[in-house]
Design an enzyme around this catalytic site. Sequence first.
Site, PDB file in Angstrom:
ATOM      1  N   PHE A  37       0.900  -1.289   0.038  1.00 51.25           N
ATOM      2  CA  PHE A  37      -0.045  -0.081  -0.027  1.00 51.25           C
ATOM      3  C   PHE A  37       1.087   1.157  -0.014  1.00 51.25           C
ATOM      4  O   PHE A  37       0.690   2.113  -0.847  1.00 51.25           O
ATOM      5  CB  PHE A  37      -1.092   0.022   1.247  1.00 51.25           C
ATOM      6  CG  PHE A  37      -1.818   1.099   1.461  1.00 51.25           C
ATOM      7  CD1 PHE A  37      -3.140   1.220   0.705  1.00 51.25           C
ATOM      8  CD2 PHE A  37      -1.466   2.381   1.757  1.00 51.25           C
ATOM      9  CE1 PHE A  37      -4.023   2.161   0.534  1.00 51.25           C
ATOM     10  CE2 PHE A  37      -2.502   3.422   1.956  1.00 51.25           C
ATOM     11  CZ  PHE A  37      -3.727   3.174   1.252  1.00 51.25           C
ATOM     12  N   GLU A 114     -28.464   5.866  19.725  1.00 51.31           N
ATOM     13  CA  GLU A 114     -27.128   5.471  19.092  1.00 51.31           C
ATOM     14  C   GLU A 114     -26.150   5.982  20.564  1.00 51.31           C
ATOM     15  O   GLU A 114     -26.840   6.971  21.325  1.00 51.31           O
ATOM     16  CB  GLU A 114     -26.546   6.768  18.148  1.00 51.31           C
ATOM     17  CG  GLU A 114     -27.320   6.565  16.767  1.00 51.31           C
ATOM     18  CD  GLU A 114     -27.372   7.632  15.984  1.00 51.31           C
ATOM     19  OE1 GLU A 114     -26.550   8.681  16.435  1.00 51.31           O
ATOM     20  OE2 GLU A 114     -28.033   7.680  14.862  1.00 51.31           O
ATOM     21  N   LYS A 116     -23.518   8.461  22.405  1.00 50.28           N
ATOM     22  CA  LYS A 116     -23.117   9.914  22.127  1.00 50.28           C
ATOM     23  C   LYS A 116     -21.482   9.875  22.422  1.00 50.28           C
ATOM     24  O   LYS A 116     -20.983   9.573  23.260  1.00 50.28           O
ATOM     25  CB  LYS A 116     -23.823  10.728  23.238  1.00 50.28           C
ATOM     26  CG  LYS A 116     -23.438  12.203  23.141  1.00 50.28           C
ATOM     27  CD  LYS A 116     -24.467  13.024  23.971  1.00 50.28           C
ATOM     28  CE  LYS A 116     -24.316  14.486  23.762  1.00 50.28           C
ATOM     29  NZ  LYS A 116     -23.073  15.099  23.728  1.00 50.28           N
ATOM     30  N   ASP A 118     -17.762  10.979  22.180  1.00 47.32           N
ATOM     31  CA  ASP A 118     -17.144  12.069  23.003  1.00 47.32           C
ATOM     32  C   ASP A 118     -16.048  12.691  22.260  1.00 47.32           C
ATOM     33  O   ASP A 118     -14.676  12.273  22.443  1.00 47.32           O
ATOM     34  CB  ASP A 118     -16.840  12.017  24.451  1.00 47.32           C
ATOM     35  CG  ASP A 118     -16.629  13.126  25.357  1.00 47.32           C
ATOM     36  OD1 ASP A 118     -16.841  14.049  24.575  1.00 47.32           O
ATOM     37  OD2 ASP A 118     -16.135  13.047  26.366  1.00 47.32           O
ATOM     38  N   TYR A 224     -23.166  10.133  12.207  1.00 47.40           N
ATOM     39  CA  TYR A 224     -24.459   9.970  12.650  1.00 47.40           C
ATOM     40  C   TYR A 224     -25.626  10.561  12.037  1.00 47.40           C
ATOM     41  O   TYR A 224     -26.858  10.802  12.661  1.00 47.40           O
ATOM     42  CB  TYR A 224     -24.453  10.102  14.356  1.00 47.40           C
ATOM     43  CG  TYR A 224     -23.900  11.421  14.588  1.00 47.40           C
ATOM     44  CD1 TYR A 224     -24.366  12.633  14.633  1.00 47.40           C
ATOM     45  CD2 TYR A 224     -22.609  11.402  15.320  1.00 47.40           C
ATOM     46  CE1 TYR A 224     -23.721  13.724  14.733  1.00 47.40           C
ATOM     47  CE2 TYR A 224     -22.001  12.667  15.702  1.00 47.40           C
ATOM     48  CZ  TYR A 224     -22.453  13.945  15.546  1.00 47.40           C
ATOM     49  OH  TYR A 224     -21.932  15.087  15.890  1.00 47.40           O
ATOM     50  N   LYS A 311     -27.240  11.692  29.238  1.00 44.60           N
ATOM     51  CA  LYS A 311     -25.903  11.425  29.666  1.00 44.60           C
ATOM     52  C   LYS A 311     -25.601  10.552  30.982  1.00 44.60           C
ATOM     53  O   LYS A 311     -26.545  10.786  31.887  1.00 44.60           O
ATOM     54  CB  LYS A 311     -25.286  12.795  30.248  1.00 44.60           C
ATOM     55  CG  LYS A 311     -25.385  13.849  28.763  1.00 44.60           C
ATOM     56  CD  LYS A 311     -24.146  14.145  28.753  1.00 44.60           C
ATOM     57  CE  LYS A 311     -23.918  15.545  28.262  1.00 44.60           C
ATOM     58  NZ  LYS A 311     -22.632  16.416  28.429  1.00 44.60           N
ATOM     59  N   CYS A 405      12.493  23.358  44.569  1.00 43.17           N
ATOM     60  CA  CYS A 405      12.254  21.652  44.421  1.00 43.17           C
ATOM     61  C   CYS A 405      12.216  21.094  45.498  1.00 43.17           C
ATOM     62  O   CYS A 405      12.917  21.260  46.545  1.00 43.17           O
ATOM     63  CB  CYS A 405      13.234  21.175  43.510  1.00 43.17           C
ATOM     64  SG  CYS A 405      13.250  19.479  43.116  1.00 43.17           S
ATOM     65  N   CYS A 408      15.155  18.350  46.043  1.00 38.91           N
ATOM     66  CA  CYS A 408      16.773  19.029  46.233  1.00 38.91           C
ATOM     67  C   CYS A 408      16.719  20.474  46.624  1.00 38.91           C
ATOM     68  O   CYS A 408      18.150  20.819  46.785  1.00 38.91           O
ATOM     69  CB  CYS A 408      17.360  18.705  44.939  1.00 38.91           C
ATOM     70  SG  CYS A 408      16.827  19.839  43.726  1.00 38.91           S
ATOM     71  N   CYS A 423      12.544  21.829  37.785  1.00 34.94           N
ATOM     72  CA  CYS A 423      13.754  22.099  38.616  1.00 34.94           C
ATOM     73  C   CYS A 423      15.012  21.898  37.673  1.00 34.94           C
ATOM     74  O   CYS A 423      15.067  20.958  36.947  1.00 34.94           O
ATOM     75  CB  CYS A 423      13.882  20.786  39.729  1.00 34.94           C
ATOM     76  SG  CYS A 423      15.468  20.564  40.446  1.00 34.94           S
ATOM     77  N   CYS A 429      19.431  16.237  41.141  1.00 39.42           N
ATOM     78  CA  CYS A 429      18.187  16.259  41.869  1.00 39.42           C
ATOM     79  C   CYS A 429      17.820  14.647  41.819  1.00 39.42           C
ATOM     80  O   CYS A 429      17.473  14.127  40.656  1.00 39.42           O
ATOM     81  CB  CYS A 429      17.149  17.061  41.079  1.00 39.42           C
ATOM     82  SG  CYS A 429      15.709  16.900  41.773  1.00 39.42           S
TER      83      CYS A 429
HETATM   84  S1  IVH Z   1     -27.171  13.863  16.647  1.00 38.60           S
HETATM   85  C1  IVH Z   1     -29.578  18.197  16.369  1.00 38.60           C
HETATM   86  N1  IVH Z   1     -25.857  11.862  17.457  1.00 38.60           N
HETATM   87  O1  IVH Z   1     -23.386  15.880  20.514  1.00 38.60           O
HETATM   88  C2  IVH Z   1     -28.209  17.580  16.584  1.00 38.60           C
HETATM   89  N2  IVH Z   1     -24.866  13.870  17.972  1.00 38.60           N
HETATM   90  O2  IVH Z   1     -25.165  17.901  22.002  1.00 38.60           O
HETATM   91  C3  IVH Z   1     -28.047  16.523  16.037  1.00 38.60           C
HETATM   92  N3  IVH Z   1     -22.962  13.713  19.487  1.00 38.60           N
HETATM   93  O3  IVH Z   1     -22.891  18.466  18.577  1.00 38.60           O
HETATM   94  C4  IVH Z   1     -26.932  15.596  16.818  1.00 38.60           C
HETATM   95  N4  IVH Z   1     -22.804  11.502  19.383  1.00 38.60           N
HETATM   96  O4  IVH Z   1     -21.122  16.617  18.627  1.00 38.60           O
HETATM   97  C5  IVH Z   1     -25.793  13.193  17.468  1.00 38.60           C
HETATM   98  N5  IVH Z   1     -24.847   9.874  17.822  1.00 38.60           N
HETATM   99  C6  IVH Z   1     -24.812  11.287  18.026  1.00 38.60           C
HETATM  100  C7  IVH Z   1     -24.036  11.758  18.723  1.00 38.60           C
HETATM  101  C8  IVH Z   1     -24.086  13.380  18.688  1.00 38.60           C
HETATM  102  C9  IVH Z   1     -21.981  12.735  19.869  1.00 38.60           C
HETATM  103  C10 IVH Z   1     -22.623  15.145  19.862  1.00 38.60           C
HETATM  104  C11 IVH Z   1     -22.434  16.191  18.497  1.00 38.60           C
HETATM  105  C12 IVH Z   1     -23.293  17.076  18.905  1.00 38.60           C
HETATM  106  C13 IVH Z   1     -23.626  17.119  20.333  1.00 38.60           C
HETATM  107  C14 IVH Z   1     -25.083  17.531  20.655  1.00 38.60           C
END
Ligand code: IVH
Length: 670
Positions: A37, A114, A116, A118, A224, A311, A405, A408, A423, A429
């Site tokens: 590749f 789905e 969420k 981070d 998403y 959350k 420090c 030391c 330091c 040290c």
């Molecule tokens: S849908 C109209 N799906 O969460 C907003 N958001 O608080 C539609 N995020 O800015 C968002 N996983 O950065 C959606 N499965 C998911 C997500 C997701 C993470 C984040 C995204 C968004 C924030 C919303």
Amino acid sequence: MSNQEAKNRIDELSILLHRYNHLYYTEDKSEISDFEFDQLMAELISLETKFPEFLTTHSPSQRVGGSVTKEFENVVHKYPMLSLGNTYSWEELQEFDARVEKGLGSSDYEYFCELKFDGVALSISYDQGQLKRGVTRGDGTKGDDITTNVKTIRSLPIIIPKLTEAFEVRGEAFLSKDVFQALNEKRASEGEELYANARNTASGTLKMQDSAEVARRKVSCYIYSFLSENDLFQSQEEAIIGLKKVGFPISPTYKKCKNIHEVFEYITTWEQKRHELPVETDGIVIKVNNYAQQEELGFTAKIPRWAIAYKYKAESATTQLLNITYQVGRTGAVTPVAELQPVLLAGTTVKRASLHNANEIQRLGLHIGDFVHVEKGGEIIPKITGVDITSRNLHSEEVTYITHCPECGTELVRTEGEANHYCPNTAQCPPQIKGKIEHFIDRKAMNIDSLGEQTIKQLFDASLVRTPADLYELTYDQIISLEGFKDLSTKKILQGIEQSKEIPFRVVLFALGIRFVGKTVAVKLATHFGNIELLMNATREELIAIPEIGERIADSLIEHFNKEENKIEIKRLQNAGLCFIEEKEDLASVILEGKTFVISGVFSKFSREEIGGMITSNGGKLVSSISSKLNYLVAGEKMGPAKLEKATTLGIEIISEDQFLKLLENGDYV
Ligand code: IVH
């Protein structure tokens, strides 16, 4: 090569590379090795360099980055990037469900759940089957155009031949837990401060000016959302499955839920299991599945009425700050640590939390004895998120940062622009000395595995070892006099130290623990200079001229080699017999020295990688493309006709696998 031939080959390589990339990242299959590749990619880049008129914005070569953006353009989002309503409670979810039912005037709807993720929200637009633009969320209305950086996300398609109309996808870019950990391990080995969490690091990475550096960081992404003027999909489920089909990276963790009770089950299922995923998650997102129903429900000023985020509680606790202690690392960097009244948090007892640096202490305005809130989120170490001022003892005083420090007593320094205090007493040290020796003997460095942290401490306490060079002067009698040592363990240590003299220069250079000189940099420097004297005498300009050696590394090297004690240390290590020359004997032979090779096609006795390995381990050099300077083309079956023709036109020696083996044996193949 004619213009037309170059164009044909570029097209051919582009199709191949897009395909292999897609297979690898979205279908987990690989039809060729990484080496092959890389060879194809190198050939493409070399052709695009020679024929820049054929370089396109959707070329697979965009994956490796290269362009540097001084300032990202601020652009307006076609559809604003809204946020979601948040909740931590099942009752509020039940209320959300009631609002949805009322809004739709029926209970005939489904949810799509789905995780969420981070990370960093991205909006990526496509038109005519090509990735056109990648933009950060920004303030939701306007974001930064970071297209060049977004293209380095390997799992994200640059071309989508099956979807030619204009559309936009939204997703979350992130550094996977593995990639983040590896990045921090690399930083640790270079004596750099660790990154606190993956999310901020991903965000910082995507805003880097040098896209090649972004490419090396290996950013991932999950899509998403889908947005377009046309009714291509009728529901979130259809969109997610459809996007997956055409090659977008979709997390397989989604689930359609018939009602809010199934949503609760989903929440419960993922509460613990989410920790096993490659990406950090902080909750789940619940969306009304049907697009027509989403439209019916619409938006409030800021958030959709058809979706909500649940959350998971970042596990937090309140406890008392007993003290602040200060740790000194091997590079002299000082890290303040909060000593806490032990408290149970996320299943473990927490006694300490990192405070990063003086700014953090000031920001929190800590007093000893304060009751502080501790949280364990995406971070490796728990962090203090705030102080309960109401329960503060009126007579307590605000913490002032140490000036000397703790180990030391030397006065600390803080370089302009740096968050950390240091330091400067590197030579005396204790934690710096012990840290440097521990780094030196580490498995990845001199690999003296008969020594460990405990033995180093004993040797240090007995005043036997102060620098790595002292290890090589240790005697049998000195070691056996330490507590717990017998004949066999003593001999093992001496043997381990003796064996380390075989370690090649590139590793010795890394083992010296020069700030910012990690494994990769050490290899570059060792191969470039060939020995320590040339490296020590190199000027700043000479160092910076080496690819990928920046000003920071150059300055650190100069500072290190300018210090008399470091010069003496190197001399002593040289006298002890350590390797300070990049030995050619590391090779099997030098029979192919000075010769360049291109390997192409399929072979019967060995794989391409094996032939490549034989070339480099016998002093030859592999190159990616055929030029008049090339010495040999090792040609196998099914080799591309264009290559063969080019090599013939340039009069390159084309040899078979058997001829190559003869060449390897005799230096000649006739
Ligand atoms: S849908 C109209 N799906 O969460 C907003 N958001 O608080 C539609 N995020 O800015 C968002 N996983 O950065 C959606 N499965 C998911 C997500 C997701 C993470 C984040 C995204 C968004 C924030 C919303």
